[in-house]
Design an enzyme around this catalytic site. Sequence first.
Site, PDB file in Angstrom:
ATOM      1  NE  ARG A   1       1.555  -5.938  -3.085  1.00 43.68           N
ATOM      2  CZ  ARG A   1       0.617  -5.617  -2.201  1.00 43.68           C
ATOM      3  NH1 ARG A   1       0.789  -5.934  -0.944  1.00 43.68           N
ATOM      4  NH2 ARG A   1      -0.462  -4.962  -2.549  1.00 43.68           N
TER       5      ARG A   1
ATOM      6  CG  HIS B   1      -7.018  -1.058   6.627  1.00 43.40           C
ATOM      7  ND1 HIS B   1      -5.643  -1.226   6.703  1.00 43.40           N
ATOM      8  CD2 HIS B   1      -7.410  -1.737   5.526  1.00 43.40           C
ATOM      9  CE1 HIS B   1      -5.231  -1.956   5.685  1.00 43.40           C
ATOM     10  NE2 HIS B   1      -6.282  -2.285   4.955  1.00 43.40           N
TER      11      HIS B   1
END
Length: 721
Positions: free
Chosen positions: A592, A463
């Site tokens: 978030r 990732h």
Amino acid sequence: MIDPALADSGLDDAEDDDFDELVAPDDSLLPEGRYLDRELSWLAFNQRVLELAEDETLPVLERANFLAIFASNLDEFFMVRVAGLKRRIVTGLAVPTNVGRAPADVLADISAEAHKLQLRHAAAWTNLVRPALGAEGIAFVDWDDLDGEAKAELTDYFQTNVFPVLMPLAVDPAHPFPYISGLSLNLAIRIRNARTGRQEFARLKVPPMLPRFVEVPSEDGELRFIRLEELIANHLDDLFPGMEVLDHHAFRLTRNEDVEIEEDESENLIQALEAELLRRRFGPPIRLEITDDMDDVTLDLLLSELDITDQEVYRLPGPLDLRGLFGLGRIDRPDLRYTPHVPTTALAFKPGANERIDIFKAIRKADVLVHHPYESFTTSVVAFLEQAARDPHVLAIKQTLYRTSGDSPIVQALIDAAESGKQVLALVEVKARFDEANNIVWARKLEKAGVHVVYGLVGLKTHCKLVNVIREEDGVLRSYSHIGTGNYNPKTSRIYEDFGLFTADPQVGKDLTRLFNELSGYAIEKKFKRLLVAPLHLRKGLLRLIEKERKNALDGKPAHIRIKVNSMVDEQIIDALYRASAAGVPVDVWVRGICSLRTDLPGITDNITVRSILGRYLEHSRIFAFHNDGDPQVYIGSADMMHRNLDRRVEALVRVTDEAHIEELLAFFDLAMSPETSSWHLGPDGVWSRHAFSEVGAALVDLQDRTMSQIQKRRRARAVR
């Protein structure tokens, strides 16, 4: 600037050996029930998206877009998270969730909350956004609202563009109930055979390749649209001649579409993934959305044939599948959108008069920190790779690719580099969720061009966002590196907020060389100097830094922890933050999405502040900043605080050493946490409250507008000098 040689972020062997003892204080003071349920926290995040759609101060086409984002988010939540819970229950692997509850109980809570949110979502469209669009001359009409002339023109459109692609499927003894694909919009139709009087059932799939909202001819300049399924429903007689159409209702099915791959070192990963993608189409149903006027006869048939429970049925007013509102993006009404932000070129990459920028020269001068989308991805990352591809002194390019697009200039730059004889390594993560098929296509395209394509380590997703360019300069090899927080995707770079660090620091070059060797070969490298790398050392490194802040606070020294992530779930990290807060360390968390961290534990979380910001851009960067007794240690990178990121992915954080960059990152963070900035605050019981206006009703600062303004001022100030 901090001396990079002193910026050792790795753990020495001795430090590694006694690490567990270093960060294993007594947890008996931490109470039970100290985490918020991650699934319900995700639903709370999507509620924040919905609140933007409900905000009448925002431009109305942006509000419609937030409705579409909410719908898309919820689809993915069901396809992955809810599907995962159901799979664990069915297979008997139903381990307790992060808050110790049985998955079946959490599933019931999810169902109740998701039902409320979907009803609220439908009401936001029907009662708020649709009327607001109508007031601006963008109307959404029903068939019965139209006059004869408009109906005639739409009938012509139907006969020419819709009818030829429709495929009605009968259900009777000779025709079994058809397969219903995931996320497809369908009409369930009951008809009567005029000759025999027998009632029959038919299913009609609404073609996904056609515009969901069909424009209605108008002479007064008003834009009018009718839903495609509404248009089809009023022409069913054309599809069933000689039959009497008794009733019709829309429905939509969500299936388990998560991909589960059992990796084995001896198998071909691409072939295994392709086979799994075929199986994905036939995943079990997990949600059935129906219109609120569906009769019991039709519903009972669907429940029986789809093997779905009442709990999984969502009866909704208004249209299903509001993802179709993404299509309103083609409407040319800038007055109904956010004021445009035009990305600037990062100052270090801004060419002087009558000169062409040399990216390598700029990076040699000093590290360059670029903030997307405020600063251009094209004139930084893309320019860097394109220059590397054509530069005869560049010998090799190594890059990780998690999500990108096949027509990306980045993919083309790697192809150009390989075709010009350079060594090119692309580490492609073909298991990137919902991008698997895409990634396979352009991975093979890269292979055909001569790029060395590898697929990472067995059992781990890669990732991290890394580029390493090796260039020969005066007989010596020099590394130019880029470490980012976001994907190498030019399209999403326009709407995702991310940071990227360019550096010619030889230590970073060595770190990346070692890491790429580990990813592409068989090297097992433990020591990194300026990077923190998962899964071996990232969590340990962060825990060590958090613990140091705790000890500094206990010793009476100044301390402060700031963390910006997409998700905060990992229990070890959360417990460390609790301990730091209890010791008096101010802990600021900017998240978030999911947040399992609580703020309502007396004596434990008194010093913890949690904020969330949503807006025109998706806040995607990850920042980790520690006061460190006046010598701040600040990192950026790709890792969220989740088990999968810390234990099952290759992630990398890089330490930022330039004092100006540190100051920029901390100022950005402090602006987000300011009470003068519009944000959501996490309060008791995991409830988020929006703070968008002052006590006198004035709008609070929009972080994204302010950041754009600050970056443009910085550029203008340099131009004046």
